[in-house]
Design a protein around this motif. Structure first.
Motif, mmCIF file in Angstrom:
data_model
loop_
_atom_site.group_PDB
_atom_site.id
_atom_site.type_symbol
_atom_site.label_atom_id
_atom_site.label_comp_id
_atom_site.label_asym_id
_atom_site.label_seq_id
_atom_site.Cartn_x
_atom_site.Cartn_y
_atom_site.Cartn_z
ATOM 1 N N ALA A 67 -7.210 32.879 19.118
ATOM 2 C CA ALA A 67 -8.497 33.329 18.588
ATOM 3 C C ALA A 67 -9.369 32.160 18.158
ATOM 4 C CB ALA A 67 -8.277 34.281 17.412
ATOM 5 N N LEU A 68 -8.757 31.143 17.582
ATOM 6 C CA LEU A 68 -9.525 29.986 17.121
ATOM 7 C C LEU A 68 -10.034 29.126 18.267
ATOM 8 C CD1 LEU A 68 -7.241 29.062 14.106
ATOM 9 C CD2 LEU A 68 -9.592 29.912 13.955
ATOM 10 N N ASP A 69 -9.605 29.443 19.480
ATOM 11 C CA ASP A 69 -10.110 28.762 20.667
ATOM 12 C C ASP A 69 -11.340 29.466 21.232
ATOM 13 O OD1 ASP A 69 -9.931 26.667 22.570
ATOM 14 O OD2 ASP A 69 -8.982 28.033 24.011
ATOM 15 N N CYS A 70 -11.901 30.407 20.474
ATOM 16 C CA CYS A 70 -13.120 31.120 20.875
ATOM 17 C C CYS A 70 -14.307 30.568 20.090
ATOM 18 C CB CYS A 70 -12.986 32.616 20.587
ATOM 19 S SG CYS A 70 -11.657 33.449 21.482
ATOM 20 N N GLU A 71 -15.384 30.311 20.795
ATOM 21 C CA GLU A 71 -16.598 29.880 20.117
ATOM 22 C C GLU A 71 -17.159 30.997 19.235
ATOM 23 O OE1 GLU A 71 -19.612 26.819 21.743
ATOM 24 O OE2 GLU A 71 -19.244 28.255 23.350
ATOM 25 N N ASP A 72 -17.876 30.578 18.186
ATOM 26 C CA ASP A 72 -18.657 31.490 17.341
ATOM 27 C C ASP A 72 -17.797 32.463 16.543
ATOM 28 O OD1 ASP A 72 -21.173 30.433 18.427
ATOM 29 O OD2 ASP A 72 -20.615 31.531 20.253
ATOM 30 N N LEU A 73 -16.529 32.123 16.333
ATOM 31 C CA LEU A 73 -15.670 32.963 15.503
ATOM 32 C C LEU A 73 -16.043 32.746 14.035
ATOM 33 C CD1 LEU A 73 -13.156 34.900 15.610
ATOM 34 C CD2 LEU A 73 -11.780 32.870 15.057
ATOM 35 N N TRP A 74 -16.523 33.799 13.379
ATOM 36 C CA TRP A 74 -16.877 33.684 11.960
ATOM 37 C C TRP A 74 -15.644 33.434 11.117
ATOM 38 C CZ3 TRP A 74 -15.465 36.298 7.536
ATOM 39 C CH2 TRP A 74 -16.241 36.028 6.397
ATOM 40 N N GLY A 75 -14.571 34.174 11.410
ATOM 41 C CA GLY A 75 -13.357 34.020 10.640
ATOM 42 C C GLY A 75 -12.326 35.066 11.025
ATOM 43 N N ALA B 179 -22.385 31.383 12.895
ATOM 44 C CA ALA B 179 -21.030 31.313 12.361
ATOM 45 C C ALA B 179 -20.888 30.044 11.513
ATOM 46 C CB ALA B 179 -20.015 31.292 13.504
ATOM 47 N N PRO B 180 -20.027 30.061 10.482
ATOM 48 C CA PRO B 180 -19.831 28.859 9.670
ATOM 49 C C PRO B 180 -19.254 27.714 10.494
ATOM 50 C CG PRO B 180 -18.174 30.520 9.159
ATOM 51 C CD PRO B 180 -19.173 31.179 10.053
ATOM 52 N N ARG B 181 -19.400 26.500 9.969
ATOM 53 C CA ARG B 181 -18.959 25.309 10.716
ATOM 54 C C ARG B 181 -17.461 25.344 10.999
ATOM 55 N NH1 ARG B 181 -21.555 19.831 8.784
ATOM 56 N NH2 ARG B 181 -23.319 21.112 9.468
ATOM 57 N N LEU C 265 -25.681 45.331 16.651
ATOM 58 C CA LEU C 265 -26.169 45.824 15.372
ATOM 59 C C LEU C 265 -25.407 45.146 14.240
ATOM 60 C CD1 LEU C 265 -26.447 49.666 16.104
ATOM 61 C CD2 LEU C 265 -28.260 47.950 16.208
ATOM 62 N N GLY C 266 -26.125 44.754 13.196
ATOM 63 C CA GLY C 266 -25.497 44.112 12.050
ATOM 64 C C GLY C 266 -25.489 42.605 12.160
ATOM 65 N N ALA C 267 -24.977 41.961 11.131
ATOM 66 C CA ALA C 267 -25.022 40.503 11.014
ATOM 67 C C ALA C 267 -23.984 39.802 11.865
ATOM 68 C CB ALA C 267 -24.847 40.096 9.554
ATOM 69 N N ALA C 268 -22.997 40.525 12.369
ATOM 70 C CA ALA C 268 -21.945 39.953 13.214
ATOM 71 C C ALA C 268 -21.262 41.095 13.939
ATOM 72 C CB ALA C 268 -20.923 39.174 12.383
ATOM 73 N N THR C 269 -20.478 40.750 14.947
ATOM 74 C CA THR C 269 -19.636 41.721 15.629
ATOM 75 C C THR C 269 -18.258 41.691 14.984
ATOM 76 O OG1 THR C 269 -20.802 41.358 17.713
ATOM 77 C CG2 THR C 269 -18.639 42.407 17.839
ATOM 78 N N ARG D 93 -23.879 34.853 18.837
ATOM 79 C CA ARG D 93 -23.684 35.793 17.733
ATOM 80 C C ARG D 93 -22.289 35.599 17.143
ATOM 81 N NH1 ARG D 93 -25.169 41.091 15.891
ATOM 82 N NH2 ARG D 93 -23.413 42.526 15.604
ATOM 83 N N PRO D 94 -22.153 35.533 15.810
ATOM 84 C CA PRO D 94 -20.810 35.371 15.222
ATOM 85 C C PRO D 94 -19.952 36.614 15.438
ATOM 86 C CG PRO D 94 -22.470 35.694 13.509
ATOM 87 C CD PRO D 94 -23.219 35.523 14.797
ATOM 88 N N VAL D 95 -18.662 36.389 15.589
ATOM 89 C CA VAL D 95 -17.685 37.461 15.764
ATOM 90 C C VAL D 95 -16.649 37.335 14.650
ATOM 91 C CG1 VAL D 95 -16.044 38.583 17.301
ATOM 92 C CG2 VAL D 95 -18.023 37.391 18.260
ATOM 93 N N TRP D 96 -16.442 38.411 13.935
ATOM 94 C CA TRP D 96 -15.482 38.459 12.837
ATOM 95 C C TRP D 96 -14.240 39.202 13.307
ATOM 96 C CZ3 TRP D 96 -16.814 41.189 7.510
ATOM 97 C CH2 TRP D 96 -15.722 41.040 6.628
#
Length: 421
Positions: free
Chosen positions: A291-299, A9-11, A216-220, A261-264
């Protein structure tokens, strides 16, 4: 061909919007107007967002199995270039599929030409070529994020769709892998994903599984809508309602092979009347905070950019008012709330150190997804913990005693549903 693999996930989380054209809704592809699109994208960029998710209509772009209209593809590239000129990245959904209660399936898959969308060899080859073509057309654009296979296309595989193309979980997995490979073939190395509605998480027997979504795929990709029984049960300001998006993010992480794994959060919105217009901004802020209090959130990609025009008929009432901007491009309170959060550029949260144990022994096909749905024992236990100020993660029972797994995720304590209740 290979399918895309997950990237970190992005920084800082990305903030964007699902682009709903202010003139003509998605029917704008029939008479694409670059000036109208430019004005819409100006109003999106003014909110300080960094990406849009866009929706070609499958029957418009591929009206015949062997005809992918060059002019339609050209218009899609023009939209991507207009977004780039305004500093916006673009993610493209391919198989539309289903949008705002309407189905958009090409005639060569229905009625006299009815064939299963997920298993018929000729349909599969047509879908494959379509996704590859769209991805390839955008592959050299730096602002192209990648493809989403389709918007909630899993709904065509099961009830409550009135006329589903039924398949098995194995067939669903094979279809997803083939479609993701087609996207990767067209634009190697991009952020290619797939997206289901919450039946994948909540509906027993649904052929698209949690393991498909999370592996499956680049993110969930998760789609969070509180009209699924959450807001009806807990009210517009209940903990479960405000934390529903965060819950889906954490539930998805329990099923991922990669603990980071990043999550979108690809769709989330404030649906009236369950969230009345005067409370939409507060709901938006509360949802984003959780939602922003979750780790690995892509966006986060909010649904949606502009209201649907009242000139268009037969939409469910809630669809007319979901926009961050009005039909004439004025910013609404929810739009200002999202813009404020995007400007703050929040950093990454600390790990969630407490995890609620999900009793599911079969990693591929859990015995009871309904327990995870609104009103289910697991859902309500998680919400109860969140209401007491706990930041609950989710861990499957088979991993609850795996010290390496827990340490990798930063989990120091596991609690059962009985403990939580």
């Amino acid at each position: 061909m290979s399918t895309p693999t997950a990237a970190p996930a992005p920084r800082t989380p990305r903030f964007g919007v699902n682009y709903t054209p202010s003139r003509g809704w998605f029917h704008h592809w029939l008479d694409f107007d670059p000036d109208e699109v430019a004005a819409d994208l100006d109003s999106v960029a003014a909110l300080g967002l960094d990406h849009v998710r866009v929706f070609p209509l499958w029957p418009v772009f591929q009206p015949n199995r062997t005809l992918i209209r060059p002019r339609a593809v050209y218009d899609l590239v023009r939209l991507a270039d207009a977004a780039a000129a305004r500093g916006l990245d673009v993610g493209v959904d391919g198989l539309q599929g289903h949008l705002s209660s309407f189905d958009f399936l090409p005639a060569w898959t229905r009625t006299w030409h009815r064939r299963n969308l997920f298993t018929d060899p000729e349909v599969l080859s047509g879908q494959e070529e379509y996704l590859r073509t769209l991805a390839a057309a955008l592959a050299d654009r730096p602002n192209f994020l990648g493809m989403t296979v389709g918007n909630e296309i899993d709904q065509f595989s099961d009830d409550p769709h009135p006329n589903p193309d039924r398949i098995t979980p194995a067939e669903a997995g094979a279809w997803l892998e083939r479609m993701l490979a087609a996207c990767e073939a067209g634009a190697p190395g991009r952020f290619h994903v797939h997206a289901e509605y919450d039946a994948a998480w909540y509906r027993d027997g649904h052929p698209f599984t949690l393991a498909h979504a999370a592996r499956l795929g680049a993110a969930t990709a998760v789609h969070s809508w509180v009209f699924n029984g959450t807001a009806q049960r807990h009210g517009r300001s209940g903990t479960a309602t405000r934390h529903h998006a965060a819950y889906l993010v954490e539930l998805s992480k329990a099923w991922a092979d990669d603990p980071h794994r990043p999550v979108w959060l690809q769709e989330v919105g404030a649906p009236a009347p369950l969230v009345p217009p005067e409370h939409a901004a507060a709901f938006t802020e509360a949802t984003l905070t959780a939602a922003l209090d979750c780790e690995d959130l892509w966006g986060v990609t909010w649904w949606c950019s502009h209201d649907v025009s009242r000139d268009l008929a037969d939409f469910p009432e809630l669809e007319y008012s979901l926009g961050l901007l009005t039909n004439d491009r004025r910013v609404k309170p929810a739009g200002r709330a999202l813009a404020r959060t995007a400007r703050q550029r929040p950093g990454r949260p600390a790990p969630r150190t407490t995890a609620l144990v999900l009793d599911a022994d079969d990693a591929a096909r859990p015995p009871s997804r309904s327990a995870c749905a609104p009103g289910g024992v697991f859902f309500e236990a998680w919400a109860a913990l969140a209401g007491r100020g706990v930041r609950p993660a989710v861990v499957r029972a088979e991993l609850a005693g795996d010290r390496t797994h827990l340490a990798t995720r930063g989990i120091r304590e596991v609690v059962t549903v009985a403990d939580a209740r």
